[in-house]
Design an enzyme around this catalytic site. Structure first.
Site, PDB file in Angstrom:
ATOM      1  N   GLU A 541      32.685  29.371  69.330  1.00 32.89           N
ATOM      2  CA  GLU A 541      31.667  30.337  68.921  1.00 32.89           C
ATOM      3  C   GLU A 541      31.499  31.373  70.028  1.00 32.89           C
ATOM      4  O   GLU A 541      31.709  31.070  71.204  1.00 32.89           O
ATOM      5  CB  GLU A 541      30.303  29.648  68.709  1.00 32.89           C
ATOM      6  CG  GLU A 541      30.325  28.479  67.758  1.00 32.89           C
ATOM      7  CD  GLU A 541      29.044  27.644  67.851  1.00 32.89           C
ATOM      8  OE1 GLU A 541      28.184  27.977  68.707  1.00 32.89           O
ATOM      9  OE2 GLU A 541      28.907  26.678  67.090  1.00 32.89           O
ATOM     10  N   LYS A 543      29.565  33.411  72.785  1.00 29.26           N
ATOM     11  CA  LYS A 543      28.377  33.176  73.623  1.00 29.26           C
ATOM     12  C   LYS A 543      27.630  34.493  73.754  1.00 29.26           C
ATOM     13  O   LYS A 543      28.126  35.441  74.355  1.00 29.26           O
ATOM     14  CB  LYS A 543      28.741  32.649  75.009  1.00 29.26           C
ATOM     15  CG  LYS A 543      27.512  32.283  75.829  1.00 29.26           C
ATOM     16  CD  LYS A 543      27.871  31.789  77.202  1.00 29.26           C
ATOM     17  CE  LYS A 543      26.616  31.280  77.906  1.00 29.26           C
ATOM     18  NZ  LYS A 543      25.487  32.200  77.888  1.00 29.26           N
ATOM     19  N   ARG A 563      13.832  27.570  75.319  1.00 36.05           N
ATOM     20  CA  ARG A 563      14.586  26.401  75.780  1.00 36.05           C
ATOM     21  C   ARG A 563      13.742  25.508  76.672  1.00 36.05           C
ATOM     22  O   ARG A 563      14.024  24.320  76.801  1.00 36.05           O
ATOM     23  CB  ARG A 563      15.855  26.828  76.520  1.00 36.05           C
ATOM     24  CG  ARG A 563      15.628  27.583  77.803  1.00 36.05           C
ATOM     25  CD  ARG A 563      16.939  28.030  78.414  1.00 36.05           C
ATOM     26  NE  ARG A 563      17.737  26.892  78.841  1.00 36.05           N
ATOM     27  CZ  ARG A 563      19.033  26.953  79.144  1.00 36.05           C
ATOM     28  NH1 ARG A 563      19.672  28.113  79.007  1.00 36.05           N
ATOM     29  NH2 ARG A 563      19.694  25.896  79.550  1.00 36.05           N
ATOM     30  N   ARG A 706      23.722  17.949  79.592  1.00 37.63           N
ATOM     31  CA  ARG A 706      24.855  18.856  79.792  1.00 37.63           C
ATOM     32  C   ARG A 706      26.100  17.987  79.942  1.00 37.63           C
ATOM     33  O   ARG A 706      26.519  17.636  81.037  1.00 37.63           O
ATOM     34  CB  ARG A 706      24.627  19.713  81.045  1.00 37.63           C
ATOM     35  CG  ARG A 706      25.560  20.894  81.164  1.00 37.63           C
ATOM     36  CD  ARG A 706      25.353  21.619  82.481  1.00 37.63           C
ATOM     37  NE  ARG A 706      24.052  22.200  82.615  1.00 37.63           N
ATOM     38  CZ  ARG A 706      23.688  23.390  82.129  1.00 37.63           C
ATOM     39  NH1 ARG A 706      24.555  24.098  81.439  1.00 37.63           N
ATOM     40  NH2 ARG A 706      22.464  23.849  82.328  1.00 37.63           N
ATOM     41  N   LYS A 712      31.310  25.825  78.011  1.00 37.72           N
ATOM     42  CA  LYS A 712      31.241  27.288  77.925  1.00 37.72           C
ATOM     43  C   LYS A 712      32.323  27.915  78.809  1.00 37.72           C
ATOM     44  O   LYS A 712      32.486  27.560  79.970  1.00 37.72           O
ATOM     45  CB  LYS A 712      29.860  27.804  78.306  1.00 37.72           C
ATOM     46  CG  LYS A 712      29.333  27.410  79.674  1.00 37.72           C
ATOM     47  CD  LYS A 712      27.913  27.940  79.858  1.00 37.72           C
ATOM     48  CE  LYS A 712      27.326  27.475  81.189  1.00 37.72           C
ATOM     49  NZ  LYS A 712      25.925  27.917  81.360  1.00 37.72           N
TER      50      LYS A 712
END
Length: 844
Positions: A541, A543, A563, A706, A712
């Site tokens: 996807e 970012k 967040r 994480r 990423k």
């Protein structure tokens, strides 16, 4: 011989005592012998000094022997702790009501004024204090004001011994009979008439002792001045100790033991002096049912317990010790108070769904309340506040000058009522008046705790994960089970209650209780991503350069959360209204992005919206920075949680939902090779996005973690070498150091330094202390808490991106700057140029 590790080291290294005759214990460590459990807690008297807590294993009866102690926290000794005990044996050196020491800050100020007056008159200040304990405390006070310290050889030996055993490191030189310009000499009292001191013709002397409260103290000590700097508790402090320990009986010794025992008996305690012949004068209460009499019990102060615990946690150096403190406290908490206790430890007074600003008490209201409660002027408040950079700590220091012997014990249930009353009051004047009344009824440390709860910042080094682990240990559960329940419930108080009742399995995700986002781990290469995900199909996807959000919608209710679980509905009301207009119910994870046809918007545009609590203040703000949401995950729908399902199944449900206008499901590309991923990355950059998020389609949703399931790809950004131009005093645990740094690059055309950012993360405590010492010495000017400093220290700064901005005089601003390293190998001549920084604009 039983003593602390620190005292054992001093006894062995300085006095030659054999280690075989010493049993040394860590703070809070339990040692069993002869049917008793021994535990040492800090007495706060001098470095390493301890109180002994003794528990009889057969019946749980307990005793606390204080030895010399004080209740206030000094600059050198460990903060004191006051565990509960059935019997209290306490020293009563300053047990007369007349011994009420001035506020600690006031005494320190008087000492520094004395020193500066000496310098102004061309004289050397000589300060006297016992070589172990008092001398180190004086040293710490003087050093904190950037004044050079010289120590008498006897004091130097003890200071060196303490520092080798882990005490605070303080710079000094050893006295050789001479002194330099503007140096302070610290000596033991018995050297007041020594030959070496008599040779110093231009000197002025001062004794540091609690007995300085007595008239003519300077004549008694044969000094020019005397200051009431004591390592003992004063009269209000003795009372504070009694109330914190909540004993059934008290034994007093040393000093005014008989007088204080009498005072305690008149207040309803069973008390007498150890060596006196005083009579037992109990105030008896009669039981109406049996007719029997018993000593009137003293009410327990649970707020004091909580305050003590937070101080212990703040000073504990290791996570295991913090967890142990939490678990012991919660395990002993009555069921009707357990949820409150856990919430208060989290810093959130009201739990689920409550805003941390529920009190609507700004700094001005708190300041007014503290000034009223402490009866101080605005100038005095600002003087203390500027030194602390912490409103709660400031409140405590100011309240310490008010006699607290009549303070009322407060239970956690009473505290809850008090907090709710404060939150319900309307009007800043009424709130300030009510808060002032509350503070007057509390001990200074409890007042500090109240202000911390109101402001939502305990600042005790207690991360949420440690609180979860403490709950797990207290009630015999796995930490992972508690973390999962906490993530789903969103209220640590309810989680503690579930853990105590063995009902953690009942926790479930529900709308309007935001959970932590699943996070992606960074990876700089496509090869690295494929290696970490193990090959096979991967979902890719774009970012986006936006704000991670969670959208909650059920019926005609809707909300947006950030967040960090902060409500964002008031900043983006058009998104909320669109969700309320209709469609399916859901909890969506996505990215809120600034969006406009024909031009590129980014995170810096979104910041304009984040700063506006309501769009009513700017009718055109919503139009100038329009937004939409890119939805990439679904956590709840159809009345059930989906987070245990694989991502590909969650995606199927997400694509089937009837979503409102402005919420679009993000595009996903399936890749299997490095070349495919590189092409996807180039395409994302071509769309002006930051990079890629690569996901395992079979991954479950792991809130707050994480891990390796989401990665990423942004590719490494260069760093900038910048020079520090300003250093600012920190907050909380960093209130006494300069920990926030503003840095600049060189404009080669004009030769001037141009600011590009500010950062405070990335350095160790030791590095911050070193820089603080340097910046204090190289400070060019000071305004408030900010020092403008000589541009000498070069920092290597990492960041996520650079954008054009009017915030700094460079015209640039870093996004998420962080300190990578102190470049001690570089000078200001080696820093990067403004032109180079500008070349990085737009790169991600």
């Amino acid at each position: 011989m039983i003593c602390s590790k620190e005292t054992a080291g001093l006894l062995h290294d300085r006095f030659g005592l054999a280690k075989r005759v010493i049993t040394s214990l860590d703070w809070g460590e339990e040692w069993r012998s002869g049917g008793f459990v021994y535990r040492l807690v800090p007495a706060g008297h001098i470095f390493g000094s301890a109180m002994l807590h003794l528990t009889r294993e057969a019946d749980g009866e307990s005793l606390l022997y204080t030895g010399d102690f004080k209740v206030t926290t000094g600059r050198y000794a460990e903060p004191p702790e006051f565990p509960k005990a059935d019997t209290l044996i306490m020293e009563t050196t300053f047990a007369l009501p007349k011994y009420v020491f001035p506020p600690r800050l006031e005494v320190e100020s008087d000492i520094i004024n004395f020193v500066n007056d000496c310098f102004a008159d061309g004289e050397w200040p000589v300060l006297f204090g016992y070589s172990l304990g008092k001398a180190q405390e004086i040293h710490a006070i003087v050093d904190a004001h950037g004044i050079s310290v010289v120590l008498h050889p006897t004091v130097a030996k003890m200071t060196d011994a303490c520092q080798k055993l882990g005490a605070k490191m303080l710079p000094f030189t050893v006295f050789d009979g001479t002194l330099g310009k503007e140096q302070v000499l610290i000596c033991p009292p018995n050297s007041v008439r020594s030959t070496a001191l008599r040779k110093l013709k231009k000197k002025r002397t001062a004794m540091m002792s609690g007995w300085a409260m007595n008239a003519g103290a300077n004549f008694r000590y044969r000094t020019d001045a005397a200051f009431p700097l004591s390592d003992h508790a004063d009269h209000p402090g003795l009372w504070e100790c009694v109330k914190r320990v909540s004993p059934k009986r008290v034994l007093t010794l040393h000093g005014y033991a008989r007088e204080f025992a009498t005072e305690l008996r008149h207040a309803g305690y069973e008390a007498w002096s150890v060596f006196g012949n005083d009579q037992l004068e109990l105030e008896l209460a009669q039981d109406e049912a049996t007719g029997e009499t018993a000593a009137r019990p003293r009410p327990r102060c649970e707020l004091a317990d909580l305050s003590d615990l937070t101080e212990q946690i703040r000073m504990a150096s290791g996570r295991l010790r913090k967890i142990e403190l939490i678990s012991r406290y919660l395990a002993e908490m009555p069921k009707d108070r357990l949820a409150l206790a856990a919430r208060y430890l989290s810093g959130n007074a009201f739990g689920k769904g409550a805003s941390r600003n529920a009190f609507n008490l700004g700094s001005a209201v708190i300041r007014q309340a503290v000034m009223e409660a402490g009866q101080v002027s605005l100038a005095r408040y600002r003087e203390i506040s500027s030194a602390q950079a912490d409103s709660a700590r400031t409140a405590r220091l100011i309240l310490e000058q008010v006699n607290s012997s009549e303070a009322e014990p407060v239970s956690l249930l009473e505290l809850e009522d008090l907090l709710r009353e404060l939150a319900a009051i309307r009007g800043s004047t009424a709130k300030a008046s009510e808060l002032a009344q509350c503070l007057r009824r509390l001990h200074p440390r409890e007042g500090e705790m109240l202000v911390r709860l109101i402001t939502g910042g305990l600042r005790i080094g207690l991360k949420e994960g440690l609180l979860d682990e403490g709950i797990a240990k207290a009630f015999g559960h796995k930490a992972s089970e508690v973390r999962r329940a906490h993530m789903l419930e969103g209220d640590v108080g309810e989680v503690a209650q579930l853990a105590a009742d063995d009902r953690l399995h009942e926790a479930e995700l529900t709308p309007f209780v935001p959970i932590k986002c699943m996070l992606a781990s960074p990876e700089e290469t496509a090869e690295g991503i494929i290696e970490r995900l193990g090959g096979g199909a991967m979902w890719v996807e774009d970012k986006f350069d936006g704000i991670r959000v969670q959208l909650h919608k059920q019926g005609d209710e809707a909300a947006i959360y950030s967040r960090d679980l902060r409500p964002l509905s008031s900043e983006f009301p058009e998104v909320v209204e669109a969700m309320k207009a209709g469609g399916d119910d859901f909890v969506i994870d996505g990215e809120l992005i600034a969006y406009a046809e024909g031009r590129k918007l980014n995170f810096f545009d979104l910041q304009k919206r984040l700063g506006s609590k309501t769009l009513q203040g700017d009718l055109f703000l919503g139009e100038s920075v329009p937004v939409k949401v890119a939805a990439f995950d679904l956590l709840w729908a159809g009345g059930r949680s989906l987070i245990e399902l694989p991502l590909k199944e969650r995606r199927e449900v997400l694509e089937s939902l009837n979503l409102p206008e402005g919420i679009d499901v993000i595009d996903v590309i399936e890749t299997r090779s490095v070349s495919e991923m590189e092409r996807a990355f180039s395409a994302a950059k071509g769309r002006k996005n930051e990079g890629l998020i690569v996901k395992d389609p079979n991954s479950v949703y792991a809130p707050g973690r994480r891990g390796q399931a989401w990665l990423k790809l942004k590719k490494a950004m260069p760093t900038l070498d910048c020079v520090v131009v300003k250093a600012q005093q920190g907050h909380g645990k960093r209130a006494e150091v300069l920990s926030d740094y503003t840095f600049a690059v060189r404009d080669e055309e004009s030769g001037e330094l141009r600011i590009v950012g500010k950062a405070y993360s990335g350095l160790t405590d030791v590095e911050i202390e070193e820089l603080t010492e340097h910046f204090q010495k190289t400070s060019l000017s000071k305004r408030g808490r900010v020092h403008t400093v000589e541009p000498e220290i070069v920092l290597e700064i990492a960041f996520d991106s650079i954008r054009r901005s009017k915030r700094h005089n460079s015209g640039l601003a870093m996004r998420f700057p962080r300190i990578k390293a102190i470049r001690r190998d570089k000078t200001i001549d080696d820093i990067d140029s403004l032109a180079y920084a500008e070349s990085l604009v737009g790169l991600d």
